[in-house]
Design a protein around this motif. Structure first.
Motif, PDB file in Angstrom:
ATOM      1  N   LEU A  60       9.092  -4.875 -11.116  1.00  0.00           N
ATOM      2  CA  LEU A  60       8.271  -6.082 -11.256  1.00  0.00           C
ATOM      3  C   LEU A  60       7.629  -6.446  -9.930  1.00  0.00           C
ATOM      4  CD1 LEU A  60       7.280  -8.389 -13.060  1.00  0.00           C
ATOM      5  CD2 LEU A  60       9.364  -9.651 -12.481  1.00  0.00           C
ATOM      6  N   SER A  61       8.321  -6.213  -8.833  1.00  0.00           N
ATOM      7  CA  SER A  61       7.770  -6.524  -7.517  1.00  0.00           C
ATOM      8  C   SER A  61       6.664  -5.552  -7.108  1.00  0.00           C
ATOM      9  CB  SER A  61       8.876  -6.486  -6.450  1.00  0.00           C
ATOM     10  OG  SER A  61       9.778  -7.555  -6.601  1.00  0.00           O
ATOM     11  N   PHE A  62       6.867  -4.246  -7.348  1.00  0.00           N
ATOM     12  CA  PHE A  62       6.058  -3.250  -6.642  1.00  0.00           C
ATOM     13  C   PHE A  62       5.301  -2.256  -7.521  1.00  0.00           C
ATOM     14  CE2 PHE A  62       9.539  -4.116  -3.467  1.00  0.00           C
ATOM     15  CZ  PHE A  62       8.725  -4.739  -2.523  1.00  0.00           C
ATOM     16  N   ASP A  63       5.390  -2.348  -8.830  1.00  0.00           N
ATOM     17  CA  ASP A  63       4.788  -1.322  -9.685  1.00  0.00           C
ATOM     18  C   ASP A  63       3.328  -1.041  -9.352  1.00  0.00           C
ATOM     19  OD1 ASP A  63       6.174   0.300 -11.352  1.00  0.00           O
ATOM     20  OD2 ASP A  63       5.903  -0.910 -13.160  1.00  0.00           O
ATOM     21  N   SER A  64       2.577  -2.087  -9.008  1.00  0.00           N
ATOM     22  CA  SER A  64       1.136  -1.910  -8.780  1.00  0.00           C
ATOM     23  C   SER A  64       0.839  -1.100  -7.522  1.00  0.00           C
ATOM     24  CB  SER A  64       0.442  -3.275  -8.681  1.00  0.00           C
ATOM     25  OG  SER A  64       0.946  -4.020  -7.579  1.00  0.00           O
ATOM     26  N   LEU A  65       1.801  -1.001  -6.606  1.00  0.00           N
ATOM     27  CA  LEU A  65       1.602  -0.261  -5.358  1.00  0.00           C
ATOM     28  C   LEU A  65       2.139   1.163  -5.414  1.00  0.00           C
ATOM     29  CD1 LEU A  65       2.673  -2.915  -2.671  1.00  0.00           C
ATOM     30  CD2 LEU A  65       0.457  -2.667  -3.811  1.00  0.00           C
ATOM     31  N   LEU A  66       3.022   1.443  -6.354  1.00  0.00           N
ATOM     32  CA  LEU A  66       3.786   2.683  -6.303  1.00  0.00           C
ATOM     33  C   LEU A  66       2.957   3.954  -6.460  1.00  0.00           C
ATOM     34  CD1 LEU A  66       7.064   1.648  -8.163  1.00  0.00           C
ATOM     35  CD2 LEU A  66       6.693   1.928  -5.710  1.00  0.00           C
ATOM     36  N   PRO A  67       1.954   4.009  -7.347  1.00  0.00           N
ATOM     37  CA  PRO A  67       1.212   5.268  -7.455  1.00  0.00           C
ATOM     38  C   PRO A  67       0.617   5.726  -6.131  1.00  0.00           C
ATOM     39  CG  PRO A  67       0.735   3.867  -9.337  1.00  0.00           C
ATOM     40  CD  PRO A  67       1.531   3.037  -8.378  1.00  0.00           C
ATOM     41  N   ALA A  68       0.029   4.805  -5.380  1.00  0.00           N
ATOM     42  CA  ALA A  68      -0.582   5.179  -4.105  1.00  0.00           C
ATOM     43  C   ALA A  68       0.477   5.493  -3.049  1.00  0.00           C
ATOM     44  CB  ALA A  68      -1.499   4.074  -3.611  1.00  0.00           C
ATOM     45  N   LEU A  69       1.521   4.682  -2.956  1.00  0.00           N
ATOM     46  CA  LEU A  69       2.529   4.896  -1.911  1.00  0.00           C
ATOM     47  C   LEU A  69       3.311   6.180  -2.151  1.00  0.00           C
ATOM     48  CD1 LEU A  69       3.927   1.272  -1.398  1.00  0.00           C
ATOM     49  CD2 LEU A  69       2.316   2.523   0.065  1.00  0.00           C
ATOM     50  N   THR A  70       3.653   6.456  -3.401  1.00  0.00           N
ATOM     51  CA  THR A  70       4.475   7.636  -3.683  1.00  0.00           C
ATOM     52  C   THR A  70       3.662   8.929  -3.637  1.00  0.00           C
ATOM     53  OG1 THR A  70       4.160   7.345  -6.069  1.00  0.00           O
ATOM     54  CG2 THR A  70       6.118   6.342  -5.070  1.00  0.00           C
TER      55      THR A  70
ATOM     56  N   ARG B  34      -0.444  -7.943  -4.013  1.00  0.00           N
ATOM     57  CA  ARG B  34      -1.687  -7.670  -4.737  1.00  0.00           C
ATOM     58  C   ARG B  34      -2.311  -6.392  -4.170  1.00  0.00           C
ATOM     59  NH1 ARG B  34      -5.810 -12.554  -3.266  1.00  0.00           N
ATOM     60  NH2 ARG B  34      -7.276 -10.950  -3.961  1.00  0.00           N
ATOM     61  N   PRO B  35      -2.522  -5.395  -5.017  1.00  0.00           N
ATOM     62  CA  PRO B  35      -2.940  -4.093  -4.508  1.00  0.00           C
ATOM     63  C   PRO B  35      -4.310  -4.086  -3.854  1.00  0.00           C
ATOM     64  CG  PRO B  35      -2.916  -4.120  -6.916  1.00  0.00           C
ATOM     65  CD  PRO B  35      -2.256  -5.374  -6.459  1.00  0.00           C
ATOM     66  N   ASP B  36      -5.205  -4.985  -4.264  1.00  0.00           N
ATOM     67  CA  ASP B  36      -6.561  -4.944  -3.699  1.00  0.00           C
ATOM     68  C   ASP B  36      -6.567  -5.215  -2.204  1.00  0.00           C
ATOM     69  OD1 ASP B  36      -5.759  -7.602  -4.218  1.00  0.00           O
ATOM     70  OD2 ASP B  36      -7.826  -8.303  -4.402  1.00  0.00           O
ATOM     71  N   LEU B  37      -5.692  -6.090  -1.731  1.00  0.00           N
ATOM     72  CA  LEU B  37      -5.642  -6.426  -0.312  1.00  0.00           C
ATOM     73  C   LEU B  37      -4.463  -5.778   0.406  1.00  0.00           C
ATOM     74  CD1 LEU B  37      -6.554 -10.235  -0.409  1.00  0.00           C
ATOM     75  CD2 LEU B  37      -8.059  -8.293   0.039  1.00  0.00           C
ATOM     76  N   VAL B  38      -3.325  -5.740  -0.242  1.00  0.00           N
ATOM     77  CA  VAL B  38      -2.101  -5.296   0.423  1.00  0.00           C
ATOM     78  C   VAL B  38      -2.054  -3.778   0.582  1.00  0.00           C
ATOM     79  CG1 VAL B  38       0.411  -5.118   0.124  1.00  0.00           C
ATOM     80  CG2 VAL B  38      -0.734  -7.313  -0.180  1.00  0.00           C
ATOM     81  N   LEU B  39      -2.481  -3.062  -0.439  1.00  0.00           N
ATOM     82  CA  LEU B  39      -2.348  -1.608  -0.393  1.00  0.00           C
ATOM     83  C   LEU B  39      -3.105  -0.973   0.773  1.00  0.00           C
ATOM     84  CD1 LEU B  39      -0.952   0.729  -1.748  1.00  0.00           C
ATOM     85  CD2 LEU B  39      -2.864   0.887  -3.343  1.00  0.00           C
ATOM     86  N   PRO B  40      -4.376  -1.334   1.027  1.00  0.00           N
ATOM     87  CA  PRO B  40      -5.061  -0.706   2.162  1.00  0.00           C
ATOM     88  C   PRO B  40      -4.394  -0.993   3.506  1.00  0.00           C
ATOM     89  CG  PRO B  40      -6.645  -1.755   0.695  1.00  0.00           C
ATOM     90  CD  PRO B  40      -5.293  -2.187   0.239  1.00  0.00           C
ATOM     91  N   MET B  41      -3.965  -2.236   3.721  1.00  0.00           N
ATOM     92  CA  MET B  41      -3.392  -2.560   5.038  1.00  0.00           C
ATOM     93  C   MET B  41      -2.004  -1.954   5.209  1.00  0.00           C
ATOM     94  SD  MET B  41      -2.459  -6.643   4.833  1.00  0.00           S
ATOM     95  CE  MET B  41      -4.060  -7.151   4.213  1.00  0.00           C
ATOM     96  N   VAL B  42      -1.212  -1.919   4.142  1.00  0.00           N
ATOM     97  CA  VAL B  42       0.118  -1.332   4.230  1.00  0.00           C
ATOM     98  C   VAL B  42       0.029   0.179   4.429  1.00  0.00           C
ATOM     99  CG1 VAL B  42       2.224  -0.825   2.923  1.00  0.00           C
ATOM    100  CG2 VAL B  42       1.339  -3.154   2.995  1.00  0.00           C
ATOM    101  N   THR B  43      -0.856   0.814   3.686  1.00  0.00           N
ATOM    102  CA  THR B  43      -1.022   2.257   3.819  1.00  0.00           C
ATOM    103  C   THR B  43      -1.435   2.640   5.241  1.00  0.00           C
ATOM    104  OG1 THR B  43      -1.662   2.424   1.489  1.00  0.00           O
ATOM    105  CG2 THR B  43      -2.236   4.274   2.907  1.00  0.00           C
ATOM    106  N   GLU B  44      -2.404   1.914   5.775  1.00  0.00           N
ATOM    107  CA  GLU B  44      -2.838   2.192   7.148  1.00  0.00           C
ATOM    108  C   GLU B  44      -1.721   1.941   8.146  1.00  0.00           C
ATOM    109  OE1 GLU B  44      -6.226   0.772  10.401  1.00  0.00           O
ATOM    110  OE2 GLU B  44      -6.081  -0.224   8.445  1.00  0.00           O
ATOM    111  N   PHE B  45      -1.003   0.835   7.974  1.00  0.00           N
ATOM    112  CA  PHE B  45       0.088   0.489   8.888  1.00  0.00           C
ATOM    113  C   PHE B  45       1.181   1.550   8.874  1.00  0.00           C
ATOM    114  CE2 PHE B  45       4.279  -1.664   9.288  1.00  0.00           C
ATOM    115  CZ  PHE B  45       4.188  -2.041  10.622  1.00  0.00           C
ATOM    116  N   LEU B  46       1.551   2.016   7.706  1.00  0.00           N
ATOM    117  CA  LEU B  46       2.630   2.995   7.614  1.00  0.00           C
ATOM    118  C   LEU B  46       2.204   4.367   8.114  1.00  0.00           C
ATOM    119  CD1 LEU B  46       4.166   2.025   4.158  1.00  0.00           C
ATOM    120  CD2 LEU B  46       5.109   1.524   6.402  1.00  0.00           C
ATOM    121  N   ARG B  47       0.923   4.675   8.074  1.00  0.00           N
ATOM    122  CA  ARG B  47       0.441   5.968   8.554  1.00  0.00           C
ATOM    123  C   ARG B  47       0.427   6.057  10.083  1.00  0.00           C
ATOM    124  NH1 ARG B  47      -4.949   6.481   4.776  1.00  0.00           N
ATOM    125  NH2 ARG B  47      -3.974   7.328   2.895  1.00  0.00           N
ATOM    126  N   GLN B  48       0.409   4.937  10.754  1.00  0.00           N
ATOM    127  CA  GLN B  48       0.214   4.938  12.200  1.00  0.00           C
ATOM    128  C   GLN B  48       1.421   5.539  12.921  1.00  0.00           C
ATOM    129  OE1 GLN B  48      -0.712   0.905  13.251  1.00  0.00           O
ATOM    130  NE2 GLN B  48      -2.598   0.886  12.078  1.00  0.00           N
TER     131      GLN B  48
END
Length: 255
Positions: free
Chosen positions: A40-50, A241-255
């Motif tokens: 319930l917390s993270f389903d919307s982010l999981l396809p991209a993160l995994t 919210r994936p529209d805002l959170v996913l791009p910034m989290v993905t970039e942050f974790l890649r660094q």
């Protein structure tokens, strides 16, 4: 690939899921919000993160697949469970992504076992006293008419997600009563403890969050290597919210 399992840690059977690419580098441990499940917390982010890395989603004591027990519930105890899970899985170092309650637990993991933590994402979380410093008063006073509070639809979604996976669905409301003081009476960490968290930290809150905007800025100043994102038009329960959170989290974790 999805693999759900239980680890016997500190007197409970802690549920976790392993998802995504089995690639070199630290896994991402994801810790859900209070009264939420991992999905319930993270389903919307999981396809991209995994698609990029291994994700380990944990359900803390009394949440989702993990049954409650007679054991007291506390932020520290949950962090000890997560650290024990890392040991159980043979994970020497991990990144953390914690939402709300999961953010508190992530911070305590970083305070207790900094050598085991790489990067940290804290979403809708705080580091000071919930009642006196971190939250707006209407949250700790449970003023249900506040625009910051969960809606009936939000509450129904929490109960529905719990009912779908919990060993004892009837435990939901008793556990929420047990959970609330652990969060609302939480006193946070000292300046000295926070100053020792030298790993990169990404703080994310909504502009209509439970967490006061001034407190989010204080977090940014207290943590040595922190960056802060404030999401416009966003409540506490909308922060993932994936529209805002996913791009910034993905970039942050890649660094």
């Amino acid at each position: 690939m999805t693999q759900g399992a239980y680890a016997s840690v500190n007197g409970i059977d802690l549920y976790y899921e392993v998802l995504g690419a089995d690639r070199p580098g630290p896994p991402l441990i994801m810790l859900h919000g209070g009264a939420y499940t991992f999905r319930l917390s993270f389903d919307s982010l999981l396809p991209a993160l995994t698609a990029e890395r291994k994700v380990i989603g944990v359900e803390l004591q009394g949440h989702g697949h993990t049954a409650d027990s007679d054991r007291p519930f506390s932020i520290r105890q949950c962090a000890e469970d997560v650290i024990a899970l890392l040991d159980h899985l043979g994970v020497e170092r991990a990144d953390l992504f914690g939402y709300s309650l999961g953010g508190l637990v992530s911070t305590e993991v970083a305070v207790s076992a900094p050598h085991s933590v790489g990067r940290v994402v804290l979403a809708a979380s705080h580091v000071r006293s919930t009642r006196s410093e971190a939250y707006y008063p209407e949250i700790t006073e449970l003023k249900l008419d506040s625009p910051r509070m969960p809606t009936e639809e939000d509450s129904a979604a929490m109960k529905r997600a719990y009912d779908e996976v919990a060993p004892k669905p009837e435990d939901f409301f008793p556990f929420v009563v047990k959970l609330q003081p652990a969060v609302h009476d939480f006193e946070g960490w000292t300046d000295e403890q926070l100053a020792r968290l030298t790993m990169p930290v990404l703080i994310i809150i909504g502009d209509t969050d439970f967490v006061r905007l001034e407190h989010a800025v204080e977090m940014k100043q207290l943590l040595p290597d922190a960056r802060l994102a404030i999401l416009p038009g966003t409540k506490h329960l909308q922060v993932i919210r994936p529209d805002l959170v996913l791009p910034m989290v993905t970039e942050f974790l890649r660094q």
